[in-house]
Design a protein around this motif. Sequence first.
Motif, PDB file in Angstrom:
ATOM      1  N   GLU A 278      13.748  19.018  -0.104  1.00 58.45           N
ATOM      2  CA  GLU A 278      13.469  20.253   0.655  1.00 58.45           C
ATOM      3  C   GLU A 278      13.683  21.477  -0.232  1.00 58.45           C
ATOM      4  N   PHE A 279      14.762  21.480  -1.013  1.00 61.66           N
ATOM      5  CA  PHE A 279      14.989  22.607  -1.923  1.00 61.66           C
ATOM      6  C   PHE A 279      13.893  22.678  -2.984  1.00 61.66           C
ATOM      7  N   LEU A 280      13.479  21.524  -3.487  1.00 64.09           N
ATOM      8  CA  LEU A 280      12.435  21.507  -4.513  1.00 64.09           C
ATOM      9  C   LEU A 280      11.126  22.076  -3.965  1.00 64.09           C
ATOM     10  N   GLU A 281      10.771  21.678  -2.719  1.00 63.08           N
ATOM     11  CA  GLU A 281       9.528  22.187  -2.118  1.00 63.08           C
ATOM     12  C   GLU A 281       9.594  23.698  -1.920  1.00 63.08           C
ATOM     13  N   ALA A 282      10.775  24.210  -1.564  1.00 67.43           N
ATOM     14  CA  ALA A 282      10.894  25.649  -1.323  1.00 67.43           C
ATOM     15  C   ALA A 282      11.009  26.433  -2.622  1.00 67.43           C
ATOM     16  N   ASP A 283      11.656  25.849  -3.637  1.00 63.63           N
ATOM     17  CA  ASP A 283      11.964  26.610  -4.846  1.00 63.63           C
ATOM     18  C   ASP A 283      10.854  26.547  -5.884  1.00 63.63           C
ATOM     19  N   LEU A 284      10.055  25.463  -5.869  1.00 64.44           N
ATOM     20  CA  LEU A 284       9.016  25.323  -6.900  1.00 64.44           C
ATOM     21  C   LEU A 284       7.987  26.458  -6.864  1.00 64.44           C
ATOM     22  N   PRO A 285       7.433  26.846  -5.687  1.00 64.86           N
ATOM     23  CA  PRO A 285       6.513  28.005  -5.686  1.00 64.86           C
ATOM     24  C   PRO A 285       7.206  29.287  -6.143  1.00 64.86           C
ATOM     25  N   LYS A 286       8.483  29.477  -5.769  1.00 63.95           N
ATOM     26  CA  LYS A 286       9.201  30.678  -6.214  1.00 63.95           C
ATOM     27  C   LYS A 286       9.338  30.682  -7.735  1.00 63.95           C
ATOM     28  N   LEU A 287       9.607  29.505  -8.299  1.00 67.74           N
ATOM     29  CA  LEU A 287       9.741  29.414  -9.745  1.00 67.74           C
ATOM     30  C   LEU A 287       8.448  29.810 -10.449  1.00 67.74           C
ATOM     31  N   LEU A 288       7.313  29.315  -9.934  1.00 70.46           N
ATOM     32  CA  LEU A 288       6.023  29.669 -10.542  1.00 70.46           C
ATOM     33  C   LEU A 288       5.732  31.160 -10.383  1.00 70.46           C
TER      34      LEU A 288
ATOM     35  N   GLU B 241       0.835  -1.202   0.000  1.00 70.77           N
ATOM     36  CA  GLU B 241       0.000   0.000   0.000  1.00 70.77           C
ATOM     37  C   GLU B 241       0.870   1.253   0.000  1.00 70.77           C
ATOM     38  N   LYS B 242       1.917   1.236   0.841  1.00 70.35           N
ATOM     39  CA  LYS B 242       2.831   2.393   0.886  1.00 70.35           C
ATOM     40  C   LYS B 242       3.541   2.568  -0.456  1.00 70.35           C
ATOM     41  N   MET B 243       3.972   1.452  -1.041  1.00 76.06           N
ATOM     42  CA  MET B 243       4.671   1.527  -2.308  1.00 76.06           C
ATOM     43  C   MET B 243       3.771   2.092  -3.401  1.00 76.06           C
ATOM     44  N   ARG B 244       2.520   1.650  -3.427  1.00 74.53           N
ATOM     45  CA  ARG B 244       1.610   2.149  -4.452  1.00 74.53           C
ATOM     46  C   ARG B 244       1.371   3.642  -4.284  1.00 74.53           C
ATOM     47  N   LEU B 245       1.159   4.099  -3.050  1.00 70.61           N
ATOM     48  CA  LEU B 245       0.969   5.529  -2.803  1.00 70.61           C
ATOM     49  C   LEU B 245       2.218   6.319  -3.174  1.00 70.61           C
ATOM     50  N   THR B 246       3.386   5.750  -2.849  1.00 71.96           N
ATOM     51  CA  THR B 246       4.637   6.434  -3.180  1.00 71.96           C
ATOM     52  C   THR B 246       4.797   6.566  -4.686  1.00 71.96           C
ATOM     53  N   LEU B 247       4.487   5.498  -5.431  1.00 69.61           N
ATOM     54  CA  LEU B 247       4.602   5.551  -6.886  1.00 69.61           C
ATOM     55  C   LEU B 247       3.676   6.600  -7.483  1.00 69.61           C
ATOM     56  N   ILE B 248       2.420   6.608  -7.024  1.00 71.54           N
ATOM     57  CA  ILE B 248       1.445   7.548  -7.578  1.00 71.54           C
ATOM     58  C   ILE B 248       1.850   8.987  -7.262  1.00 71.54           C
ATOM     59  N   VAL B 249       2.197   9.256  -5.985  1.00 66.45           N
ATOM     60  CA  VAL B 249       2.601  10.610  -5.603  1.00 66.45           C
ATOM     61  C   VAL B 249       3.871  11.018  -6.330  1.00 66.45           C
ATOM     62  N   GLY B 250       4.815  10.068  -6.457  1.00 58.64           N
ATOM     63  CA  GLY B 250       6.069  10.389  -7.143  1.00 58.64           C
ATOM     64  C   GLY B 250       5.851  10.771  -8.597  1.00 58.64           C
ATOM     65  N   PHE B 251       5.013  10.015  -9.302  1.00 58.56           N
ATOM     66  CA  PHE B 251       4.763  10.342 -10.697  1.00 58.56           C
ATOM     67  C   PHE B 251       3.977  11.644 -10.835  1.00 58.56           C
ATOM     68  N   LEU B 252       3.068  11.911  -9.906  1.00 62.27           N
ATOM     69  CA  LEU B 252       2.349  13.182  -9.948  1.00 62.27           C
ATOM     70  C   LEU B 252       3.299  14.356  -9.735  1.00 62.27           C
ATOM     71  N   LEU B 253       4.194  14.228  -8.754  1.00 61.21           N
ATOM     72  CA  LEU B 253       5.173  15.291  -8.523  1.00 61.21           C
ATOM     73  C   LEU B 253       6.081  15.468  -9.736  1.00 61.21           C
TER      74      LEU B 253
ATOM     75  N   SER C 268       5.301  14.897 -12.829  1.00 61.14           N
ATOM     76  CA  SER C 268       4.543  15.590 -13.881  1.00 61.14           C
ATOM     77  C   SER C 268       4.419  17.073 -13.580  1.00 61.14           C
ATOM     78  N   ILE C 269       4.243  17.437 -12.280  1.00 65.96           N
ATOM     79  CA  ILE C 269       4.147  18.851 -11.931  1.00 65.96           C
ATOM     80  C   ILE C 269       5.473  19.559 -12.198  1.00 65.96           C
ATOM     81  N   VAL C 270       6.568  18.899 -11.782  1.00 68.85           N
ATOM     82  CA  VAL C 270       7.892  19.501 -12.025  1.00 68.85           C
ATOM     83  C   VAL C 270       8.130  19.657 -13.520  1.00 68.85           C
ATOM     84  N   LEU C 271       7.795  18.605 -14.285  1.00 68.93           N
ATOM     85  CA  LEU C 271       7.974  18.684 -15.730  1.00 68.93           C
ATOM     86  C   LEU C 271       7.094  19.773 -16.332  1.00 68.93           C
TER      87      LEU C 271
END
Length: 559
Positions: free
Chosen positions: A364-374, A206-218, A220-223
């Motif tokens: 941590e850098f990605l979480e802080a920098d992504l809103p600044k980038l947008l 269950e954890k692995m499936r959630l991690t995969l889904i969240v990881g691919f969503l993140l 796609s957002i970064v891309l």
Amino acid sequence: MKRVFYQLSIRQKIVCGYVLALSVAIVGTVAGFLIGEYQQQKAVQKHDDAIEEIELLNRLQNAVLQTRTHQQQFIPLVPNLKQLQNEHSHFLVHGAEINQLWSKLKSYVNRPSYKQQKQSEGIRRLLQTYNGVPEEYLQQVEELIRQIDQPSLKLEEVTAAQKLLLNFTNSPVALKFDGISDDLIEVIKGSYQERAQAQAALLQVEKMRLTLIVGFLLLSIVLGAILAFSISRAIARPLRTVTDIAQRVTEDANFDLQAPVTTKDEVGELATSLNQLIKQVKQLLEEQEAETQARLIQSEKMSSLGRMLAGVAHEIINPVNFISGNLVHAKNYVDDLLALLQTYKAEVPPPAAVQALAKEIDLEFLEADLPKLLNSIAFGADRTREIARSLKDFSRLDTAEVQLVNIHTCINSTLLILQNRLKMGINVICNYGDIPSVPGHTGLLYQVFMNLLSNAIDAVEEMSAINSEWSPEISILTERWDNNWVKIRIADNGMGIAPQNQDKIFEMFFTTKPRGVGTGLGLSISYQIIVEKHLGEMTFKSELQQGTEFTISLPIDRS
């Protein structure tokens, strides 16, 4: 890929970027779901097998114990035939259950899905060790029962029968039958461990499936953010170049300039059109230079450039509005996903693999920098839209009809167009009063303010070249005067105008600038626009080395 990308239209670039980001999100989510579903089915099957195994083993152990207990109860019941027969019937029921469960257990361990499990070896050894023991035990008990199952037994026969049953209780077959129960304890313990492992594996899946889904969503957002930044940059850079060329052509009247054509989209077409217009204007000026007034040449040049700038501004605004509008949703999606990620990190301790990946990508850098980038992309889009609107307003061709003009909007748009020159350390002070809109021609008033502000910039730049420690400044003041007039004052602290030149300042072709820099038409045209077209007044006062101030007076009501 880069060459193909630059050949696409702006609409195709935006569509390709969003389709790619959406495809990654969909494919990643589906892949994560399918992988997780497959692993979950395996874990569920293993968990169900463990439960079924425990149930079979517990039933077998209980049946063995019950059978052994009933067999031992035969000894005191020998004198009472009826009770002995009743106890014997219970013995037969549990014996039949043992045979049934023994057969099921054999079939269970031979399943293809079960053969790979570790616990199957323990059960298989149990079945091999005690193969045929239950049948032999039950058969010998039946033979003993047949021997003592008589209507009436004498005392010595009862004693002999009890002794026979007691001896059987300690016989090798009976003791080996007891060993089944003892060995079942260890086997059952192993089955419980298998079930615990299956439950842990189920949670891990269950954890692995959630991690995969969240990881691919993140991902796609970064891309999507990277694509949005790249697309906006790919659109804004050639637009900025075209705008700079157009501004330089407008200010310097240098028709040898050409805008570089780096793309084949709408911006490339605009750059090509701009180059063609510049060539056409240059050719027109060369053809009419000997026989046409310079004012007519200037008017034609401004008209051509105005149409070009209007087209450029119109084409800029639509894609920039599209980018700016979608950035709002992108920022909301990013905020929601980052909040989900923070909740997941707070509620579920991440596995070692996830921690290693987070460290590798610097989460941590990605979480802080992504809103600044947008936010940076949104700021750039808003800035581009403001410039495009100013160019569109500035390049608007006036009709013969008089319209109400917002003076402050004209001044602000002109300052925005001249921002590239004002960035060179020039301080602009705007003191706007409460003035109404005045009747006039918007395009002509833009031309007046452009001429006056460009001359003011030239004056302070000339002063800066002489005195490097001097602070250049341009002030703009608007006020309502005598109820029916609006006054606009544009002052600079530049070189000023020499007294001997002040009487000629509004004459056509008169200029104090070097040959090739000034045409001597800007102030004369501005004076005619204010006085003749708008029934206003235009005056100035200047002092050498102190600066110059131009005052424009426009009527609020012409009736």
